[in-house]
Scaffold this motif. Structure first.
Motif, PDB file in Angstrom:
ATOM      1  N   GLN A 114      69.789   5.859 -70.691  1.00 18.29           N
ATOM      2  CA  GLN A 114      68.485   5.327 -71.119  1.00 18.29           C
ATOM      3  C   GLN A 114      68.663   4.002 -71.857  1.00 18.29           C
ATOM      4  N   GLY A 115      69.899   3.453 -71.803  1.00 19.29           N
ATOM      5  CA  GLY A 115      70.178   2.184 -72.459  1.00 19.29           C
ATOM      6  C   GLY A 115      70.309   2.309 -73.968  1.00 19.29           C
ATOM      7  N   LEU A 116      70.674   3.494 -74.437  1.00 17.05           N
ATOM      8  CA  LEU A 116      70.748   3.739 -75.879  1.00 17.05           C
ATOM      9  C   LEU A 116      72.085   4.338 -76.286  1.00 17.05           C
ATOM     10  N   ARG A 117      72.381   4.278 -77.565  1.00 14.16           N
ATOM     11  CA  ARG A 117      73.538   4.971 -78.119  1.00 14.16           C
ATOM     12  C   ARG A 117      73.213   5.367 -79.562  1.00 14.16           C
ATOM     13  N   LYS A 118      74.026   6.277 -80.090  1.00  7.23           N
ATOM     14  CA  LYS A 118      73.782   6.759 -81.444  1.00  7.23           C
ATOM     15  C   LYS A 118      74.890   6.253 -82.353  1.00  7.23           C
ATOM     16  N   CYS A 119      74.547   5.816 -83.546  1.00  9.41           N
ATOM     17  CA  CYS A 119      75.558   5.436 -84.526  1.00  9.41           C
ATOM     18  C   CYS A 119      76.223   6.719 -85.006  1.00  9.41           C
ATOM     19  N   GLU A 120      77.549   6.775 -84.853  1.00  8.80           N
ATOM     20  CA  GLU A 120      78.288   8.000 -85.218  1.00  8.80           C
ATOM     21  C   GLU A 120      78.255   8.244 -86.725  1.00  8.80           C
ATOM     22  N   LYS A 121      78.054   7.143 -87.477  1.00 11.01           N
ATOM     23  CA  LYS A 121      78.099   7.270 -88.931  1.00 11.01           C
ATOM     24  C   LYS A 121      76.776   7.777 -89.511  1.00 11.01           C
ATOM     25  N   CYS A 122      75.658   7.175 -89.073  1.00  5.00           N
ATOM     26  CA  CYS A 122      74.377   7.542 -89.700  1.00  5.00           C
ATOM     27  C   CYS A 122      73.391   8.220 -88.762  1.00  5.00           C
ATOM     28  N   GLY A 123      73.715   8.258 -87.463  1.00  4.41           N
ATOM     29  CA  GLY A 123      72.832   8.952 -86.527  1.00  4.41           C
ATOM     30  C   GLY A 123      71.686   8.118 -85.981  1.00  4.41           C
ATOM     31  N   ASN A 124      71.600   6.862 -86.420  1.00  3.52           N
ATOM     32  CA  ASN A 124      70.557   5.948 -85.945  1.00  3.52           C
ATOM     33  C   ASN A 124      70.689   5.712 -84.436  1.00  3.52           C
ATOM     34  N   ILE A 125      69.563   5.674 -83.715  1.00  2.00           N
ATOM     35  CA  ILE A 125      69.573   5.404 -82.280  1.00  2.00           C
ATOM     36  C   ILE A 125      69.391   3.898 -82.074  1.00  2.00           C
ATOM     37  N   LEU A 126      70.339   3.315 -81.295  1.00  7.43           N
ATOM     38  CA  LEU A 126      70.383   1.862 -81.112  1.00  7.43           C
ATOM     39  C   LEU A 126      70.369   1.489 -79.640  1.00  7.43           C
ATOM     40  N   VAL A 127      70.147   0.199 -79.385  1.00  5.97           N
ATOM     41  CA  VAL A 127      70.287  -0.337 -78.035  1.00  5.97           C
ATOM     42  C   VAL A 127      71.770  -0.227 -77.675  1.00  5.97           C
ATOM     43  N   LEU A 128      72.055   0.173 -76.422  1.00  8.13           N
ATOM     44  CA  LEU A 128      73.420   0.455 -75.965  1.00  8.13           C
ATOM     45  C   LEU A 128      74.433  -0.642 -76.298  1.00  8.13           C
ATOM     46  N   ASP A 129      74.062  -1.902 -76.141  1.00  7.71           N
ATOM     47  CA  ASP A 129      75.031  -2.984 -76.328  1.00  7.71           C
ATOM     48  C   ASP A 129      75.090  -3.541 -77.751  1.00  7.71           C
ATOM     49  N   SER A 130      74.512  -2.853 -78.700  1.00  9.15           N
ATOM     50  CA  SER A 130      74.567  -3.313 -80.095  1.00  9.15           C
ATOM     51  C   SER A 130      76.018  -3.400 -80.556  1.00  9.15           C
ATOM     52  N   ALA A 131      76.326  -4.440 -81.348  1.00  7.76           N
ATOM     53  CA  ALA A 131      77.678  -4.593 -81.873  1.00  7.76           C
ATOM     54  C   ALA A 131      77.813  -3.889 -83.224  1.00  7.76           C
ATOM     55  N   PHE A 132      76.696  -3.842 -83.956  1.00  9.40           N
ATOM     56  CA  PHE A 132      76.676  -3.187 -85.264  1.00  9.40           C
ATOM     57  C   PHE A 132      75.435  -2.307 -85.370  1.00  9.40           C
ATOM     58  N   CYS A 133      75.501  -1.291 -86.206  1.00  9.56           N
ATOM     59  CA  CYS A 133      74.322  -0.454 -86.459  1.00  9.56           C
ATOM     60  C   CYS A 133      73.369  -1.272 -87.324  1.00  9.56           C
TER      61      CYS A 133
END
Ligand SMILES: [Zn+2]
Ligand SMILES: [Zn+2]
Length: 141
Positions: free
Chosen positions: A79-98
């Protein structure tokens, strides 16, 4: 037909009550097995269970958890998304930082997952020698 014949019939309400009780107790028993297992799993790892009667179960559980983690990440990636492993925030897949906690985001997938080589960006499996991911076009290692 006397009392005796009637009692051997399954529709006898007292037998039916016994069946109800037995079914409820069996369900409760399974629930207790589950609680015992979950408690054990919460206090041990595949490593600490090695050599005990739980070793194989714990190993299988870790494998199941790894695969579950993979499919959860892959579902989001599709869906073009990923989750920050540290805080659980849902981000755009290609984000470099949360954008919530500032965590630097590493490659989502590495090497092998569920026993197959997968694209590090979206988790799509690929055959040895493939140059680009058929799903997202990512250059493959
Ligand atoms: Zn974060
Ligand atoms: Zn891909």
């Amino acid at each position: 037909m006397g009392m005796f014949d009637k009692k051997s019939q399954p529709e006898n309400p007292e037998i039916a009550e016994c069946d109800r009780q037995l079914a409820a107790l069996e369900a409760r028993r399974r629930e207790m097995y589950f609680n015992i297992g979950r408690t054990y799993a919460g206090q041990n790892t595949a490593e600490s269970a090695k050599g005990t009667p739980y070793g194989e179960f714990m190993q299988e559980l870790e494998k199941v958890d790894r695969n579950k983690d993979f499919y959860e990440k892959r579902r989001l990636a599709l869906q073009g998304l990923r989750k920050c492993e540290k805080c659980g925030n849902i981000l755009v897949l290609d984000s470099a930082f949360c954008n919530k906690c500032g965590e630097k985001l590493e490659a989502l997938f590495q090497g092998e997952e569920t026993g197959q080589k997968v694209c590090s960006r979206c988790g799509t499996p690929y055959a040895e020698g493939t140059a680009f991911c058929t799903n997202c076009g990512n250059k493959l290692a």
